[in-house]
Design a protein around this motif. Structure first.
Motif, PDB file in Angstrom:
ATOM      1  N   VAL A  22      -9.737 -12.244   0.174  1.00  0.00           N
ATOM      2  CA  VAL A  22      -9.038 -12.407   1.457  1.00  0.00           C
ATOM      3  C   VAL A  22      -9.623 -13.587   2.224  1.00  0.00           C
ATOM      4  O   VAL A  22      -8.901 -14.414   2.772  1.00  0.00           O
ATOM      5  CB  VAL A  22      -9.098 -11.110   2.290  1.00  0.00           C
ATOM      6  CG1 VAL A  22      -8.699 -11.355   3.733  1.00  0.00           C
ATOM      7  CG2 VAL A  22      -8.216 -10.040   1.680  1.00  0.00           C
ATOM      8  N   SER A  26      -7.400 -16.897   2.856  1.00  0.00           N
ATOM      9  CA  SER A  26      -6.927 -17.061   4.224  1.00  0.00           C
ATOM     10  C   SER A  26      -6.897 -18.542   4.571  1.00  0.00           C
ATOM     11  O   SER A  26      -7.830 -19.273   4.295  1.00  0.00           O
ATOM     12  CB  SER A  26      -7.830 -16.304   5.201  1.00  0.00           C
ATOM     13  OG  SER A  26      -9.110 -16.877   5.227  1.00  0.00           O
ATOM     14  N   SER A  43       3.791 -20.039  -0.184  1.00  0.00           N
ATOM     15  CA  SER A  43       4.288 -19.102   0.814  1.00  0.00           C
ATOM     16  C   SER A  43       5.387 -19.740   1.663  1.00  0.00           C
ATOM     17  O   SER A  43       6.445 -19.154   1.882  1.00  0.00           O
ATOM     18  CB  SER A  43       3.142 -18.635   1.701  1.00  0.00           C
ATOM     19  OG  SER A  43       3.602 -17.789   2.712  1.00  0.00           O
ATOM     20  N   SER A 113      -5.946  -3.741   7.641  1.00  0.00           N
ATOM     21  CA  SER A 113      -4.980  -4.837   7.716  1.00  0.00           C
ATOM     22  C   SER A 113      -4.930  -5.413   9.132  1.00  0.00           C
ATOM     23  O   SER A 113      -4.927  -6.632   9.321  1.00  0.00           O
ATOM     24  CB  SER A 113      -3.597  -4.330   7.296  1.00  0.00           C
ATOM     25  OG  SER A 113      -2.606  -5.276   7.537  1.00  0.00           O
ATOM     26  N   LYS A 117      -6.095  -9.181  10.399  1.00  0.00           N
ATOM     27  CA  LYS A 117      -5.187 -10.033  11.179  1.00  0.00           C
ATOM     28  C   LYS A 117      -5.892 -10.632  12.395  1.00  0.00           C
ATOM     29  O   LYS A 117      -5.637 -11.776  12.767  1.00  0.00           O
ATOM     30  CB  LYS A 117      -3.968  -9.242  11.654  1.00  0.00           C
ATOM     31  CG  LYS A 117      -2.929  -9.049  10.609  1.00  0.00           C
ATOM     32  CD  LYS A 117      -1.734  -8.342  11.198  1.00  0.00           C
ATOM     33  CE  LYS A 117      -0.695  -8.150  10.122  1.00  0.00           C
ATOM     34  NZ  LYS A 117       0.657  -8.190  10.585  1.00  0.00           N
ATOM     35  N   PHE A 147      -0.547 -12.490   8.377  1.00  0.00           N
ATOM     36  CA  PHE A 147      -1.369 -12.121   7.217  1.00  0.00           C
ATOM     37  C   PHE A 147      -2.496 -11.208   7.629  1.00  0.00           C
ATOM     38  O   PHE A 147      -3.173 -11.487   8.606  1.00  0.00           O
ATOM     39  CB  PHE A 147      -1.941 -13.389   6.570  1.00  0.00           C
ATOM     40  CG  PHE A 147      -2.809 -13.099   5.385  1.00  0.00           C
ATOM     41  CD1 PHE A 147      -2.238 -12.912   4.143  1.00  0.00           C
ATOM     42  CD2 PHE A 147      -4.182 -13.009   5.512  1.00  0.00           C
ATOM     43  CE1 PHE A 147      -3.034 -12.636   3.045  1.00  0.00           C
ATOM     44  CE2 PHE A 147      -4.978 -12.734   4.424  1.00  0.00           C
ATOM     45  CZ  PHE A 147      -4.400 -12.552   3.180  1.00  0.00           C
ATOM     46  N   PRO A 148      -2.710 -10.150   6.880  1.00  0.00           N
ATOM     47  CA  PRO A 148      -1.941  -9.590   5.781  1.00  0.00           C
ATOM     48  C   PRO A 148      -0.752  -8.794   6.304  1.00  0.00           C
ATOM     49  O   PRO A 148      -0.742  -8.349   7.441  1.00  0.00           O
ATOM     50  CB  PRO A 148      -2.927  -8.679   5.058  1.00  0.00           C
ATOM     51  CG  PRO A 148      -3.904  -8.268   6.108  1.00  0.00           C
ATOM     52  CD  PRO A 148      -3.975  -9.410   7.083  1.00  0.00           C
ATOM     53  N   SER A 149       0.225  -8.611   5.454  1.00  0.00           N
ATOM     54  CA  SER A 149       1.442  -7.910   5.840  1.00  0.00           C
ATOM     55  C   SER A 149       1.192  -6.414   5.948  1.00  0.00           C
ATOM     56  O   SER A 149       0.729  -5.788   4.997  1.00  0.00           O
ATOM     57  CB  SER A 149       2.524  -8.174   4.796  1.00  0.00           C
ATOM     58  OG  SER A 149       3.593  -7.261   4.959  1.00  0.00           O
ATOM     59  N   ASN A 150       1.485  -5.844   7.107  1.00  0.00           N
ATOM     60  CA  ASN A 150       1.328  -4.390   7.273  1.00  0.00           C
ATOM     61  C   ASN A 150       2.310  -3.626   6.393  1.00  0.00           C
ATOM     62  O   ASN A 150       1.984  -2.561   5.867  1.00  0.00           O
ATOM     63  CB  ASN A 150       1.534  -3.996   8.730  1.00  0.00           C
ATOM     64  CG  ASN A 150       0.390  -4.445   9.612  1.00  0.00           C
ATOM     65  OD1 ASN A 150      -0.711  -4.681   9.151  1.00  0.00           O
ATOM     66  ND2 ASN A 150       0.666  -4.587  10.890  1.00  0.00           N
ATOM     67  N   THR A 153       0.931  -3.721   2.873  1.00  0.00           N
ATOM     68  CA  THR A 153      -0.250  -2.858   2.802  1.00  0.00           C
ATOM     69  C   THR A 153       0.159  -1.393   2.737  1.00  0.00           C
ATOM     70  O   THR A 153      -0.329  -0.647   1.884  1.00  0.00           O
ATOM     71  CB  THR A 153      -1.162  -3.104   4.031  1.00  0.00           C
ATOM     72  OG1 THR A 153      -1.575  -4.469   4.039  1.00  0.00           O
ATOM     73  CG2 THR A 153      -2.374  -2.208   3.996  1.00  0.00           C
TER      74      THR A 153
END
Length: 163
Positions: A22, A26, A43, A113, A117, A147-150, A153
């Motif tokens: 991560v 990032s 992305s 998560s 963020k 980021f990160p996508s809830n 996750t």
């Protein structure tokens, strides 16, 4: 006892590697002031491709996609509750424990998560890539980082536990 210690060490190693990945992936935010805007790379290309392919879609598609993303998580959550209830009725202690731990794991993963963020501060593509990109769904408010996508996750933890 050795097997349990080995699993604990393995789990800690996986968590450490995950935290390292991560941090490595990032795009910024770690020690940087202000939000990070990702405007290039895979992305951003994927976002442009998806929004470009649905640019001429009917106006009802955006709310439908929003509902689908939320609905998927609701369906997975209901499946987990159904598995828990079935395990209770069968007096299956492993099934009960597994479903409870999956639910708790999902809540913990969501919290982690959110914590990541706050460190990464990656701006959402709907704000970072405004030029020439028409967003299908409404863009969340400023400070709701990408980021990160809830959703990812929650979906991954629920699918992993249910599976």
């Amino acid at each position: 006892m050795k097997a349990r210690a080995g699993r604990l060490l393995g789990t800690l190693a996986v968590l450490g590697v995950g935290a390292g990945v991560v941090t490595w992936l990032s795009p910024g935010g770690l020690g940087e002031v202000g939000a990070v805007e990702v405007t290039g790379g895979a992305s951003a290309s994927a976002y442009r491709s998806v929004t470009g392919s649905v640019a001429d879609a009917p106006s009802w598609l955006g709310p439908l996609l929003d509902m689908a993303t939320e609905g998927t998580l609701v369906i997975l959550g209901m499946l987990l509750v159904w598995m828990w209830w079935t395990a209770i009725r069968r007096k299956d202690t492993r099934g009960i424990a597994g479903s409870v731990l999956t639910g708790l794991g999902t809540v913990v993963a969501y919290a982690v998560s959110e914590a990541v963020k706050l460190v990464v501060d990656e701006e959402r593509p709907c704000r970072a890539l405004r030029a020439g990109v028409e967003s299908v769904a409404e863009c969340p408010g400023v400070g709701d980082w990408s980021f990160p996508s809830n959703h990812a996750t929650g979906a991954v933890t629920l699918v992993g536990g249910v599976g």
